[in-house]
Design an enzyme around this catalytic site. Structure first.
Site, PDB file in Angstrom:
ATOM      1  N   ASP A  94      20.472 -31.848 -10.536  1.00 37.02           N
ATOM      2  CA  ASP A  94      20.711 -30.713  -9.648  1.00 37.02           C
ATOM      3  C   ASP A  94      21.499 -29.619 -10.348  1.00 37.02           C
ATOM      4  O   ASP A  94      22.683 -29.803 -10.637  1.00 37.02           O
ATOM      5  CB  ASP A  94      21.475 -31.191  -8.401  1.00 37.02           C
ATOM      6  CG  ASP A  94      21.827 -30.053  -7.466  1.00 37.02           C
ATOM      7  OD1 ASP A  94      21.028 -29.096  -7.377  1.00 37.02           O
ATOM      8  OD2 ASP A  94      22.883 -30.112  -6.829  1.00 37.02           O
ATOM      9  N   ASP A  96      17.936 -23.168  -9.100  1.00 40.02           N
ATOM     10  CA  ASP A  96      18.485 -24.423  -8.581  1.00 40.02           C
ATOM     11  C   ASP A  96      17.407 -25.506  -8.492  1.00 40.02           C
ATOM     12  O   ASP A  96      16.540 -25.467  -7.628  1.00 40.02           O
ATOM     13  CB  ASP A  96      19.093 -24.168  -7.196  1.00 40.02           C
ATOM     14  CG  ASP A  96      19.623 -25.438  -6.546  1.00 40.02           C
ATOM     15  OD1 ASP A  96      19.801 -26.436  -7.260  1.00 40.02           O
ATOM     16  OD2 ASP A  96      19.851 -25.422  -5.328  1.00 40.02           O
TER      17      ASP A  96
END
Length: 507
Positions: A101, A295
């Site tokens: 992430d 992201d």
């Protein structure tokens, strides 16, 4: 995290060689449930470049610390359930799968049993685990976890050689974080210390690797789930996380770089969006309202509300499908076709223009409909169903997996830039699913798009007046705090960014 489940960005060009007439395409809408909530030892060293925008040079790695070829295909998963890498924690090593992430900064792993995970990191069985006596928690708009901070030894079987000491958030309780169908037990936050919880003194995972192993402050990511159903029961090889540089075998052509605007998320500057060859013609500040970030923990391409509505309007005008259900655009319904039929030829390309390192220029990253009209499931073996890979956002523009699956993305923290190149796995049926082009002049956009739209003078006056009122109230409150006793419970830092994989995962 901008981690909500594994989801910001693009330009469409759709030309079929047809006359100016409308085609009525048979369409069925399925009210499916969306749970919105992977030879030579070498490395690439990124060096200060000229104006060509590449800045890559190949170098051997005689120390053997980094072998990029060993890291190829070290991820599993897909955009719906997240991309994860195997790690070994503690002594002796306990193997766990960790979600990758780039929208958060904590390394957190399950340290207690949970209904939706198969195993967890048992700290009591590690002779090297040490609790530091601090609690930690992260709360998302949907989902949260709480636990304790500790340190322990970590190694990555398909990563850099060696074992390193890492800050670990041992998750002891959670809600809406681990979901059905996932195959990971923790999260690897790769963003900057500013996002670390409970505060920036908790050194993030990648920062520790750079310090302890002496590797370059660069990593790169290839996510290979493009065009794959997010409801598939078997996890395909998901891609590659290259730690310490970039692997040329994973991309084609040059790497195009955009500056990192601020080091918290990987915040970039979006100059323009196109649907097909149609410029949305919005003030560039609209695209960067609040922020624009890259992201991997977000499944979708998320756009500020005004931008999202403009994109949907442009697609509706461009698409050959009439009377498309609004439920498809807002993510509450699937669109289904007879099995074997695909809808991609009915939709345009999407393009995002990013400011180049030469700030007077930009470059364009483009995704084909195969990346944003995404297969989800079939119905009774007769229908193939798809979802819309974009959504509206109240927290800025997020270049999530919908876009990233088309590109090899280089996070060059050393030179404060993010690079995009054509991924060699973003291909379906021999057709490349992404495009990159440039440079283009950025003379027609504002010098700085990373701020809100300009306000009228009257609004500024009102704002100053309100600020003055707030200042007076604040002074009164501070005086009260000094006089009145107050018992406050410490709160864990909260992340309320809706762009997390937890919120936007499909299963």
């Amino acid at each position: 995290m901008a981690y909500s489940t594994f989801i910001s960005i693009l330009a469409f060009s759709l030309y079929f060689g047809v006359s100016k007439c409308y085609f009525a395409i048979p369409l069925k809408i399925y009210p499916g449930k969306l749970n919105v909530s992977s030879e030579l030892s070498r490395r690439v060293v990124l060096t200060v470049d000229g104006t060509d925008g590449t800045g890559l040079s190949l170098a051997s790695d005689p120390s053997g610390t980094v072998d990029f070829l060993d890291m190829v295909d070290n991820l599993q998963g897909d955009s719906g359930r997240g991309y994860y890498i195997e790690m070994a924690l503690g002594t002796p090593g306990q193997k766990v799968n960790i979600l990758v992430d780039t929208g958060s900064s904590n390394f957190a792993v399950a340290a207690a049993s949970h209904l939706f995970i198969t195993h967890y990191f048992n700290t009591a069985l590690s002779s090297t685990y040490q609790s530091v006596g601090r609690t930690v928690g992260v709360r998302y708009t949907q989902g949260n976890w709480e636990g304790e901070l500790g340190i322990d030894r970590v190694s990555i079987p398909n990563g850099p050689n060696g074992t390193f000491i890492i800050n670990i958030a041992a998750i002891l309780s959670s809600e809406g974080f681990f979901l059905p169908g996932i195959n990971w037990q923790g999260i690897l936050g790769l963003a900057y210390p500013m996002l670390a919880r409970p505060d920036s003194s908790v050194e993030p995972f990648f920062d520790s690797l750079v310090q302890q192993l002496g590797i370059p402050d660069i990593f790169s990511l290839q996510m290979c789930g493009a065009g794959l159903s997010a409801s598939s029961t078997a996890d395909p090889i998901g891609g590659s996380l290259i730690i310490g540089g970039a692997e040329p075998a994973l991309y084609q052509g040059s790497v195009w770089y955009t500056p990192i605007v601020e080091e918290w998320y990987y915040q970039v500057e979006v100059l323009k969006l196109e649907v097909g060859d149609q410029n949305l013609d919005l003030d560039c500040r609209e695209y960067n309202m609040d922020k624009a970030i890259v992201d991997s923990g977000t499944t979708l391409l998320r756009l500020p509300a005004n931008v999202f509505n403009a994109v949907v309007d442009a697609i509706t005008r461009t698409s050959l499908i009439q009377d498309f259900s609004s439920g498809f655009w807002d993510g509450t319904k699937y669109a289904c076709w007879l099995k074997g039929e695909t809808p991609w030829r009915f939709f345009p390309k999407l393009s995002i223009y990013l400011r180049a390192t030469n700030t007077s220029q930009s470059f364009r990253i483009t995704i084909l409909p195969q990346l944003y009209i995404q297969p989800i499931t079939d119905v009774d073996g007769t229908l193939d169903c798809f979802r819309f890979g974009l959504s509206s956002s109240a927290n800025g523009l997020v270049i999530g997996a919908t876009v990233m699956e088309g590109f090899y993305v280089v996070f060059d923290r050393a030179q404060r830039r993010v690079g995009f190149a054509l991924s060699n796995c973003a291909v379906s049926g021999g057709v490349a699913l992404s495009e990159i082009a440039g440079p283009f002049s950025a003379a027609d956009v504002a010098a700085n798009c990373s701020m809100g739209p300009q306000k009228e003078p009257l609004l500024w006056m009102i704002s100053y007046a309100l600020m003055a009122v707030c200042a007076v109230i604040l002074v009164v409150l501070l005086l009260l705090l000094l006089v009145l006793p107050c018992r406050c419970r410490a709160r864990s830092g909260e992340i309320t960014d809706e762009s997390s994989l937890v919120r936007h995962r499909i299963k």
